[in-house]
Structure formats: C-alpha cells, structure tokens
Design an enzyme around this catalytic site. Sequence first.
Site, PDB file in Angstrom:
ATOM      1  N   ASP A   1       0.863  -1.169   0.000  1.00 54.50           N
ATOM      2  CA  ASP A   1       0.000   0.000   0.000  1.00 54.50           C
ATOM      3  C   ASP A   1       0.912   1.237   0.000  1.00 54.50           C
ATOM      4  O   ASP A   1       2.131   1.101  -0.174  1.00 54.50           O
ATOM      5  CB  ASP A   1      -1.058  -0.012   1.099  1.00 54.50           C
ATOM      6  CG  ASP A   1      -0.522  -0.167   2.497  1.00 54.50           C
ATOM      7  OD1 ASP A   1      -1.319  -0.422   3.392  1.00 54.50           O
ATOM      8  OD2 ASP A   1       0.701  -0.032   2.703  1.00 54.50           O
TER       9      ASP A   1
ATOM     10  N   ASP B   1       0.242   5.154   1.455  1.00 51.75           N
ATOM     11  CA  ASP B   1       0.361   6.160   2.511  1.00 51.75           C
ATOM     12  C   ASP B   1       0.880   5.538   3.794  1.00 51.75           C
ATOM     13  O   ASP B   1       0.308   4.566   4.302  1.00 51.75           O
ATOM     14  CB  ASP B   1      -1.000   6.824   2.764  1.00 51.75           C
ATOM     15  CG  ASP B   1      -1.366   7.798   1.672  1.00 51.75           C
ATOM     16  OD1 ASP B   1      -0.529   8.641   1.320  1.00 51.75           O
ATOM     17  OD2 ASP B   1      -2.493   7.708   1.156  1.00 51.75           O
TER      18      ASP B   1
HETATM   19  N1  LIG Z   1     -10.504  10.537   2.843  1.00 56.09           N
HETATM   20  C1  LIG Z   1      -9.403   9.878   3.244  1.00 56.09           C
HETATM   21  C2  LIG Z   1      -9.278   8.505   3.051  1.00 56.09           C
HETATM   22  C3  LIG Z   1      -8.128   7.881   3.482  1.00 56.09           C
HETATM   23  N2  LIG Z   1      -7.150   8.616   4.071  1.00 56.09           N
HETATM   24  C4  LIG Z   1      -5.914   7.972   4.544  1.00 56.09           C
HETATM   25  O1  LIG Z   1      -5.212   7.556   3.403  1.00 56.09           O
HETATM   26  C5  LIG Z   1      -4.659   6.288   3.671  1.00 56.09           C
HETATM   27  C6  LIG Z   1      -4.497   5.523   2.393  1.00 56.09           C
HETATM   28  O2  LIG Z   1      -3.609   4.529   2.717  1.00 56.09           O
HETATM   29  P1  LIG Z   1      -3.079   3.404   1.724  1.00 56.09           P
HETATM   30  O3  LIG Z   1      -2.226   2.591   2.648  1.00 56.09           O
HETATM   31  O4  LIG Z   1      -4.272   2.645   1.235  1.00 56.09           O
HETATM   32  O5  LIG Z   1      -2.279   4.065   0.668  1.00 56.09           O
HETATM   33  C7  LIG Z   1      -5.627   5.606   4.628  1.00 56.09           C
HETATM   34  O6  LIG Z   1      -4.947   4.679   5.430  1.00 56.09           O
HETATM   35  C8  LIG Z   1      -6.193   6.775   5.410  1.00 56.09           C
HETATM   36  O7  LIG Z   1      -5.515   6.926   6.650  1.00 56.09           O
HETATM   37  C9  LIG Z   1      -7.277   9.968   4.231  1.00 56.09           C
HETATM   38  O8  LIG Z   1      -6.365  10.637   4.770  1.00 56.09           O
HETATM   39  N3  LIG Z   1      -8.422  10.590   3.813  1.00 56.09           N
END
Ligand SMILES: Nc1ccn([C@@H]2O[C@H](COP(=O)(O)O)[C@@H](O)[C@H]2O)c(=O)n1
Length: 190
Positions: free
Chosen positions: A8, A10
């Site tokens: 993944d 973030d």
């Molecule tokens: N509206 C959002 C939705 C998700 N997030 C954060 O982004 C992260 C994405 O993580 P990956 O590991 O899938 O790249 C997720 O974990 C959320 O914490 C956000 O900030 N705003």
Amino acid sequence: MAKNVISDFDMTLTRFAFNGKRCPTCHNILDNSRLINDECKLKELLNTYYPIEIDSTRSVEEKLPLMVEWWTKAHELLIEQKIKKDALALAVRESEAMLRDGYEFFFNHLHEHSIPLLIFSAGIGDILEEVIRQAGVFHSNVNVFSNYMDFDELVEDRRQSYLDSYDIVLIKDETLEVPNAIVRFLTGNE
Ligand SMILES: Nc1ccn([C@@H]2O[C@H](COP(=O)(O)O)[C@@H](O)[C@H]2O)c(=O)n1
C-alpha cells in the site's frame, strides 16, 4: 516463478513523520494545499475516521463500511473544489510528503529486475503517482490501483494521451466485452 511485490502507499511507502512532524497522506496533500478552500471539511473527516481505521478493537467487517463512508464523503467534498489537473503537481511539490529512506534502492532494484510493483491504495491515484514521479522512481514496472480523479476535460482532449499510453483504448463502449475476451484468452478460454 513469477514474482510481484504488493504494497500500500500512505505511511507504508511514504514516511509517517519527519523531524517529529506527521507527513501528509495523499488526501492531506490536497487538504493542506492552496487548491482547497478553508470551508472544505476534509480534516474533520480525518479526525472522525482515522481513529476508527487504527482502532485495533474493531473488526475489519465493522471498519469496512465506515472506511467506504469516509472516502465517499471526502471525494464528494473534493468534487466541490473543482480542482484542475495541472495544479496537482504543484500541490505535491509544495507538500511535505516524502517516500521512506531507501526508496531509490527499493524502486530502482525492482525495476532493474523487472519485478512488478503493485501499489494498492485508498488514497488518490493522481497524487500518489505524482509523489513517486517527483521522486524520480515512477518506473514502468509500477502499477497503481487506487481512486483516480475524473477531470471535466473534453474526452477529445484526452483521447491522444490515452492512445499514446495504452495498447487498447475503448471509446463509447459501456460493456466489458473486450476485457472479458482478454480474460478468456488469459485463462485459455476455460
Ligand atoms: N478521505 C481519506 C481517506 C483515506 N485517508 C488515509 O489515506 C490512507 C491511504 O492509505 P493506503 O495505505 O491505502 O495508501 C488511509 O490509510 C487513510 O488513513 C485519508 O487521509 N483521507
């Protein structure tokens, strides 16, 4: 044996913090940028839903609909902001997002060994790609599976860039006939 690396994005490929300060996620990059006005309530959503995301007492089944609710609400807010595609690169450049130390070896080595890197992210694909691109490691083995922003540009404007980028471009085809034919071919028509 075929090898793939799945990750993944973030806070996995990007840093969680730098010099004691939290680094932004893809959504935070937009939220902190000049592209979003002060009335946009993305931060409130983050404050509500992030504690749920990391709550180890809740099951995945319990969290899943809430996470979908989070990104649905966030994306509705982003649509209202009428962000221009060209402005994304600047938002990323001005942000404090950074890949983890050692990212050059990670991305370059996988590329040199032709190992696909599949990045699955609940973030924003356009932003995520830009972070990797600006770090100079968006190689051809990187495949991103994420939410992408759909900009209100004329299809005609985008047609050539699609034709240049992809082997197959479907225009005005609302079916899955072509992808299904490819899937059948891949599975030997079983
Ligand atoms: N509206 C959002 C939705 C998700 N997030 C954060 O982004 C992260 C994405 O993580 P990956 O590991 O899938 O790249 C997720 O974990 C959320 O914490 C956000 O900030 N705003």
